[in-house]
Scaffold this active site. Structure first.
Site, PDB file in Angstrom:
ATOM      1  N   ASP A   2     -11.326 145.220  68.940  1.00 49.74           N
ATOM      2  CA  ASP A   2     -10.331 145.759  67.988  1.00 49.74           C
ATOM      3  C   ASP A   2      -9.851 147.155  68.359  1.00 49.74           C
ATOM      4  OD1 ASP A   2     -10.756 143.524  66.433  1.00 49.74           O
ATOM      5  OD2 ASP A   2     -11.855 144.574  64.852  1.00 49.74           O
ATOM      6  N   HIS A   3     -10.803 147.999  68.785  1.00 48.55           N
ATOM      7  CA  HIS A   3     -10.444 149.414  68.905  1.00 48.55           C
ATOM      8  C   HIS A   3      -9.741 149.766  70.209  1.00 48.55           C
ATOM      9  CE1 HIS A   3     -11.832 149.886  64.967  1.00 48.55           C
ATOM     10  NE2 HIS A   3     -13.034 149.418  65.272  1.00 48.55           N
TER      11      HIS A   3
ATOM     12  N   HIS B 228     -10.642 141.084  64.962  1.00 45.89           N
ATOM     13  CA  HIS B 228     -10.434 141.047  63.514  1.00 45.89           C
ATOM     14  C   HIS B 228      -8.937 141.222  63.258  1.00 45.89           C
ATOM     15  CE1 HIS B 228     -11.765 142.845  59.348  1.00 45.89           C
ATOM     16  NE2 HIS B 228     -10.840 141.923  59.241  1.00 45.89           N
TER      17      HIS B 228
ATOM     18  N   ARG C 285      -6.605 141.970  60.882  1.00 41.90           N
ATOM     19  CA  ARG C 285      -6.526 142.477  59.509  1.00 41.90           C
ATOM     20  C   ARG C 285      -5.156 142.180  58.898  1.00 41.90           C
ATOM     21  NH1 ARG C 285      -9.859 146.107  56.955  1.00 41.90           N
ATOM     22  NH2 ARG C 285     -11.769 146.590  58.092  1.00 41.90           N
TER      23      ARG C 285
ATOM     24  N   ARG D 122      -3.633 146.688  61.468  1.00 41.53           N
ATOM     25  CA  ARG D 122      -3.819 148.072  61.925  1.00 41.53           C
ATOM     26  C   ARG D 122      -4.299 148.150  63.375  1.00 41.53           C
ATOM     27  NH1 ARG D 122      -8.980 149.978  58.326  1.00 41.53           N
ATOM     28  NH2 ARG D 122      -7.655 149.202  56.651  1.00 41.53           N
TER      29      ARG D 122
ATOM     30  N   GLU E 209     -12.172 137.098  63.287  1.00 44.07           N
ATOM     31  CA  GLU E 209     -12.580 137.577  61.961  1.00 44.07           C
ATOM     32  C   GLU E 209     -11.335 137.716  61.097  1.00 44.07           C
ATOM     33  OE1 GLU E 209     -16.482 140.257  62.956  1.00 44.07           O
ATOM     34  OE2 GLU E 209     -14.563 141.280  62.872  1.00 44.07           O
TER      35      GLU E 209
ATOM     36  N   THR F 101     -13.315 150.860  57.331  1.00 45.70           N
ATOM     37  CA  THR F 101     -13.897 149.699  58.015  1.00 45.70           C
ATOM     38  C   THR F 101     -14.542 148.805  56.965  1.00 45.70           C
ATOM     39  OG1 THR F 101     -15.344 148.994  59.823  1.00 45.70           O
ATOM     40  CG2 THR F 101     -16.115 150.856  58.486  1.00 45.70           C
ATOM     41  N   THR F 102     -14.996 147.633  57.396  1.00 49.61           N
ATOM     42  CA  THR F 102     -15.587 146.674  56.457  1.00 49.61           C
ATOM     43  C   THR F 102     -16.811 147.309  55.778  1.00 49.61           C
ATOM     44  OG1 THR F 102     -14.913 145.002  58.036  1.00 49.61           O
ATOM     45  CG2 THR F 102     -16.379 144.283  56.263  1.00 49.61           C
TER      46      THR F 102
ATOM     47  N   GLU G 194     -23.028 135.588  59.549  1.00 42.81           N
ATOM     48  CA  GLU G 194     -23.200 136.844  60.279  1.00 42.81           C
ATOM     49  C   GLU G 194     -23.708 137.859  59.268  1.00 42.81           C
ATOM     50  OE1 GLU G 194     -20.237 138.175  63.107  1.00 42.81           O
ATOM     51  OE2 GLU G 194     -20.578 140.276  62.556  1.00 42.81           O
TER      52      GLU G 194
ATOM     53  N   HIS H  99     -22.036 144.860  62.789  1.00 43.09           N
ATOM     54  CA  HIS H  99     -21.369 145.984  62.126  1.00 43.09           C
ATOM     55  C   HIS H  99     -22.200 147.261  62.255  1.00 43.09           C
ATOM     56  CE1 HIS H  99     -17.970 147.524  59.950  1.00 43.09           C
ATOM     57  NE2 HIS H  99     -18.807 148.458  59.573  1.00 43.09           N
ATOM     58  N   GLY H 100     -21.598 148.229  62.905  1.00 43.38           N
ATOM     59  CA  GLY H 100     -22.233 149.544  63.038  1.00 43.38           C
ATOM     60  C   GLY H 100     -23.382 149.587  64.029  1.00 43.38           C
TER      61      GLY H 100
END
Ligand SMILES: CC(=O)[C@@H](O)[C@H](O)COP(=O)(O)O
Ligand SMILES: NCC(=O)COP(=O)(O)O
Length: 245
Positions: free
Chosen positions: A11-12, A45, A47, A51, A72, A102-103, A153, A193-194
């Protein structure tokens, strides 16, 4: 112990591209490099606010990914239509808030059982394997089972954001117990996540874990060390943890 897979979330790369409205860096190129470096799958993801990942990325990635795409997405008609047309290998249903950075947590499957069961059925009928992104709670695992989804997940954000060792230890215990409970019930268990280079090993050491989806930390490290090294280093940490090293 079974193999532990790494899904690289790209994503990033798209966040960086979109920040300047350019056509680079391209997440399609990132996915190819990630696969060459040993990624077992590519996670994106899409969104609702687009974004980072955009529709064009999904379409091209679907043609070019050599491993498998894990898409996602929120549980909306728009997203379900896209998934059923594109048919990625996996869809992971996630909660989404427009204003969040973020989520922030897992999907409330128990509270929306009918809606999520219908989404799981529609995606499954399209030949897509469905995963539900949930917090490490029995009530949510039981609900996930009731939907017929084959995967969950576990959201590791609370573990990653823990303020001290005791809190992190408690979160880890909760995740490990949930993974065992879900696996015993017949679900395949992923997590994400994270997760980063300093907190991944205890999660990777949980024997029931099937795959970890990791994005932000890998892409951040890639800015300094390159994507290939960032992925190889993460995989090595995961494999070491699996072997008790
Ligand atoms: C669903 C999830 O866990 C998120 O990690 C997401 O895939 C990352 O995307 P964002 O950075 O947009 O939250
Ligand atoms: N589902 C989690 C994911 O894909 C990656 O999350 P993060 O590593 O970017 O926090």
């Amino acid at each position: 112990m079974s193999e532990l897979f790494l899904g690289v979330n790209i994503d990033h790369i798209a966040t960086l591209r979109n920040a300047r409205g350019t056509n680079y860096p391209d997440p399609v190129y990132a996915a190819t490099l990630a696969e060459l470096a040993g990624a077992d799958g590519i996670t994106v993801h899409l969104r609702e606010d687009r974004r980072h990942i955009v529709d064009r990325d999904i379409e091209i990635l679907n043609e070019t990914i050599q491993t498998r795409m894990n898409l996602e997405m929120a549980v909306t008609d728009e997203m379900l239509d896209i998934a059923c047309r594109v048919k990625p290998t996996y869809v992971c249903l996630v909660p989404e808030k427009r204003e969040e950075v973020t989520t922030e947590g897992g999907l409330d499957v128990a509270g929306q059982l009918e809606k999520i069961t219908a989404a799981v059925r529609r995606l499954s009928e399209a030949g897509i394997k469905v995963s539900l992104f949930i917090d490490a709670e029995r009530q949510q695992i039981d609900a996930a089972l009731a939907t017929g989804a084959p995967y969950i997940e576990i959201h590791t954000g609370h573990y990653a954001n823990a303020q001290n060792e005791a809190e992190q230890g408690a979160e880890l215990k909760r995740i490990a117990a949930s993974a065992a409970y879900a696996s015993d019930a017949g679900l395949k268990v992923n997590a994400g996540h994270g997760l980063h280079y300093h907190n991944v090993k205890p999660i990777a050491a949980i024997p029931e874990m099937h795959e970890l989806n990791i994005g932000h930390a890998i892409i951040a490290r890639a800015a300094f060390e390159g994507l290939e090294k960032a992925i190889r280093d993460m995989k090595r940490l995961m494999q070491d943890a699996r072997q008790g090293i």
